[in-house]
Design a protein around this motif. Structure first.
Motif, PDB file in Angstrom:
ATOM      1  N   ARG A  57     -10.734  -3.594  13.706  1.00 19.05           N
ATOM      2  CA  ARG A  57     -10.806  -3.039  12.435  1.00 19.05           C
ATOM      3  C   ARG A  57     -11.370  -1.663  12.514  1.00 19.05           C
ATOM      4  NH1 ARG A  57     -12.033  -9.109  10.042  1.00 19.05           N
ATOM      5  NH2 ARG A  57      -9.986  -9.937  10.416  1.00 19.05           N
ATOM      6  N   ARG A  62       0.824  -0.999   0.029  1.00 15.07           N
ATOM      7  CA  ARG A  62       0.222   0.084  -0.092  1.00 15.07           C
ATOM      8  C   ARG A  62       0.999   1.332  -0.195  1.00 15.07           C
ATOM      9  NH1 ARG A  62      -1.715  -0.021   5.357  1.00 15.07           N
ATOM     10  NH2 ARG A  62      -0.037   1.259   5.817  1.00 15.07           N
ATOM     11  N   LYS A  81      -0.908   5.931  16.653  1.00 14.60           N
ATOM     12  CA  LYS A  81      -0.568   6.063  15.467  1.00 14.60           C
ATOM     13  C   LYS A  81      -1.413   7.309  14.783  1.00 14.60           C
ATOM     14  CE  LYS A  81       0.727   1.459  14.258  1.00 14.60           C
ATOM     15  NZ  LYS A  81       0.584   0.229  13.229  1.00 14.60           N
ATOM     16  N   ARG A  86      -8.228   5.237  11.969  1.00 10.80           N
ATOM     17  CA  ARG A  86      -6.716   5.651  12.060  1.00 10.80           C
ATOM     18  C   ARG A  86      -6.037   5.819  10.546  1.00 10.80           C
ATOM     19  NH1 ARG A  86      -1.717   2.130  10.512  1.00 10.80           N
ATOM     20  NH2 ARG A  86      -2.459   0.192  11.802  1.00 10.80           N
TER      21      ARG A  86
HETATM   22  P1  ATP Z   1       1.150   0.118   9.474  1.00  8.26           P
HETATM   23  O1  ATP Z   1       1.602   1.047   8.434  1.00  8.26           O
HETATM   24  O2  ATP Z   1       0.769   0.856  10.460  1.00  8.26           O
HETATM   25  O3  ATP Z   1       2.198  -0.895   9.750  1.00  8.26           O
HETATM   26  P2  ATP Z   1      -0.481  -1.974   8.313  1.00  8.26           P
HETATM   27  O4  ATP Z   1      -1.523  -2.079   7.318  1.00  8.26           O
HETATM   28  O5  ATP Z   1       0.891  -2.597   7.665  1.00  8.26           O
HETATM   29  O6  ATP Z   1      -0.275  -0.820   8.760  1.00  8.26           O
HETATM   30  P3  ATP Z   1      -0.020  -4.135  10.128  1.00  8.26           P
HETATM   31  O7  ATP Z   1      -0.580  -3.960  11.756  1.00  8.26           O
HETATM   32  O8  ATP Z   1       1.404  -3.857  10.048  1.00  8.26           O
HETATM   33  O9  ATP Z   1      -0.689  -2.829   9.665  1.00  8.26           O
HETATM   34  O10 ATP Z   1      -0.409  -5.149   9.422  1.00  8.26           O
HETATM   35  C1  ATP Z   1      -0.236  -5.643   8.287  1.00  8.26           C
HETATM   36  C2  ATP Z   1      -1.120  -6.159   7.550  1.00  8.26           C
HETATM   37  O11 ATP Z   1      -2.093  -7.314   8.067  1.00  8.26           O
HETATM   38  C3  ATP Z   1      -2.187  -5.331   7.300  1.00  8.26           C
HETATM   39  O12 ATP Z   1      -1.982  -4.295   5.952  1.00  8.26           O
HETATM   40  C4  ATP Z   1      -3.543  -6.125   6.728  1.00  8.26           C
HETATM   41  O13 ATP Z   1      -3.629  -6.746   5.644  1.00  8.26           O
HETATM   42  C5  ATP Z   1      -3.339  -7.191   7.740  1.00  8.26           C
HETATM   43  N1  ATP Z   1      -4.187  -6.921   9.170  1.00  8.26           N
HETATM   44  C6  ATP Z   1      -3.494  -6.219  10.029  1.00  8.26           C
HETATM   45  N2  ATP Z   1      -4.542  -6.293  11.319  1.00  8.26           N
HETATM   46  C7  ATP Z   1      -5.640  -6.507  10.719  1.00  8.26           C
HETATM   47  C8  ATP Z   1      -6.938  -6.698  11.382  1.00  8.26           C
HETATM   48  N3  ATP Z   1      -7.087  -6.608  12.622  1.00  8.26           N
HETATM   49  N4  ATP Z   1      -7.812  -7.636  10.374  1.00  8.26           N
HETATM   50  C9  ATP Z   1      -7.414  -7.771   9.309  1.00  8.26           C
HETATM   51  N5  ATP Z   1      -6.405  -7.624   8.740  1.00  8.26           N
HETATM   52  C10 ATP Z   1      -5.346  -6.929   9.249  1.00  8.26           C
END
Ligand code: ATP
Ligand code: MG
Length: 351
Positions: free
Chosen positions: A134, A11, A181, A140
């Motif tokens: 979520r 992303r 965050k 966030r």
């Molecule tokens: P950040 O930039 O804050 O790290 P992130 O999207 O990478 O954001 P992470 O917590 O690192 O968030 O999680 C990595 C990936 O795992 C997310 O992009 C998402 O695809 C999946 N994910 C994380 N938490 C959840 C959740 N609670 N429910 C579903 N998918 C999740």
């Protein structure tokens, strides 16, 4: 066995943002394959591994099944047959459900790229409902990603979930991880706008409901939090901090602003005794530098000349010390405070 970059790294890469934390998904492998390749398993029954050199996270592709209420009420199924698409389908938002193959090809079964371009936060599937965290993640992301809004049916789903009270299943610690965050995000006010859209105030942020606007200028994390807390009663600040498990440094600074910000913010117009009392409570007579965070905050808020206040307190500390007095105990405390107040009054007159 195939390895894909997934989630936030894909992303943020597409958004042209710097990527710091990279997560990988491995398809067609077993835990034993991974260990044979030198990966180190983290967590006993969870198929996540650390790369022997980069220490980045490699998770075996998995499916999830909801078995109980709450953020952790899942069982995971992993086997070499689980496909990349199945793994992506358990993720929260389309923009987080993309993968990138080793040759750079984008795998995007849910239209994440289009939503990224349109600025839409859209749930991957109805399974979004299975994890209340979520809701806060979406809010966030609204704060982090400029120009993003919650897609309509996702918003309805979130509103539904909130009305069912699922947020109270979440541990405060997880809420804080998301909220932290938000505090460093470019648009923290968007977080609260999303809470308002889906009525997600109860139970964690109920004290802040209706207390906007939440726009903040150039403030750092603890200042932003304190800025919002200024609108609450002290008991509400304490309750909020307890509910969202705010670390003590955040809570203490918010309470300091709450209790002494007003007096020190217009110190020239207050009695020297009041000013001395506030400075003392902030441990500013122990060391004037203890006032620096509050003084910085008040300066950003456009309060009365805080640089002079700090200089004045440094002078007071140079001029007044316990060994100048022949008394002890309570009498000494009083003597010190009146000497300090005298110096402060003199400083106020010079201004
Ligand atoms: P950040 O930039 O804050 O790290 P992130 O999207 O990478 O954001 P992470 O917590 O690192 O968030 O999680 C990595 C990936 O795992 C997310 O992009 C998402 O695809 C999946 N994910 C994380 N938490 C959840 C959740 N609670 N429910 C579903 N998918 C999740
Ligand atoms: Mg991440």
């Amino acid at each position: 066995m195939k390895t894909y970059l997934v989630g936030g790294a894909v992303r943020d890469g597409l958004l042209g943002k710097p990527v710091t934390d990279r997560d990988w998904v491995v398809v067609g492998a077993t835990p034993q394959t991974m260990k044979n390749l030198g990966y180190v398993q983290v967590g006993a029954d969870f198929p996540v591994f650390l790369h022997p050199e980069t220490k980045e996270e490699y998770a075996l592709a998995r499916k999830e099944r909801k078995v109980a209420a709450g953020h952790r009420g899942f069982t995971t199924e992993f086997s070499p047959d689980v496909t990349l698409e199945e793994d992506l389908a358990r993720r929260d938002l389309t923009i987080n459900a993309m993968a990138q193959a080793e040759d750079g090809a984008l795998i995007d079964p849910f239209g994440g790229r289009r939503d990224l371009a349109d600025g839409l936060l859209r749930a991957v599937t109805e399974a979004f409902r299975e994890d209340p965290l979520r809701i806060f993640r979406v809010a966030r992301f609204a704060a982090q990603l400029t120009g993003f809004r919650v897609e309509g049916s996702t918003r309805n789903m979130m509103r539904d979930m909130c009305a069912q009270g699922v947020l109270s299943e979440l541990p405060g610690e997880r809420v804080w991880q998301e909220f932290r965050k938000v505090l460093e995000a470019p648009l923290p006010e968007r977080f609260f706008e999303v809470l308002e859209e889906v009525d997600a105030w109860v139970p964690f942020f109920v004290e802040l409901r209706g207390k906007g606007p939440f726009d903040v200028g150039e403030m750092w994390l603890q200042e932003r939090f304190a800025f919002w807390c200024e609108r609450l009663a002290e008991a509400e600040v304490k309750r909020l901090c307890k509910n969202i498990k705010a670390p003590n440094a955040y809570r203490d600074f918010a309470l300091q602003v709450h209790r002494y910000g007003e007096v020190l913010g217009c110190w020239m117009d207050r009695s020297a005794e009041e000013v001395a009392e506030a400075v003392g409570a902030c441990k500013g007579f122990h060391d004037a530098e203890h006032l620096a965070p509050l003084v910085g905050y008040l300066t950003r808020k456009g309060a009365q000349d805080q640089r002079s206040l700090l200089t004045l307190i440094r002078r007071v500390n140079d001029a007044v010390s316990a060994d100048q007095f022949a008394v002890k105990g309570r009498a000494l405390g009083e003597a010190l405070m009146s000497a300090r107040a005298e110096h402060i009054a003199a400083g106020q007159r010079r201004r």
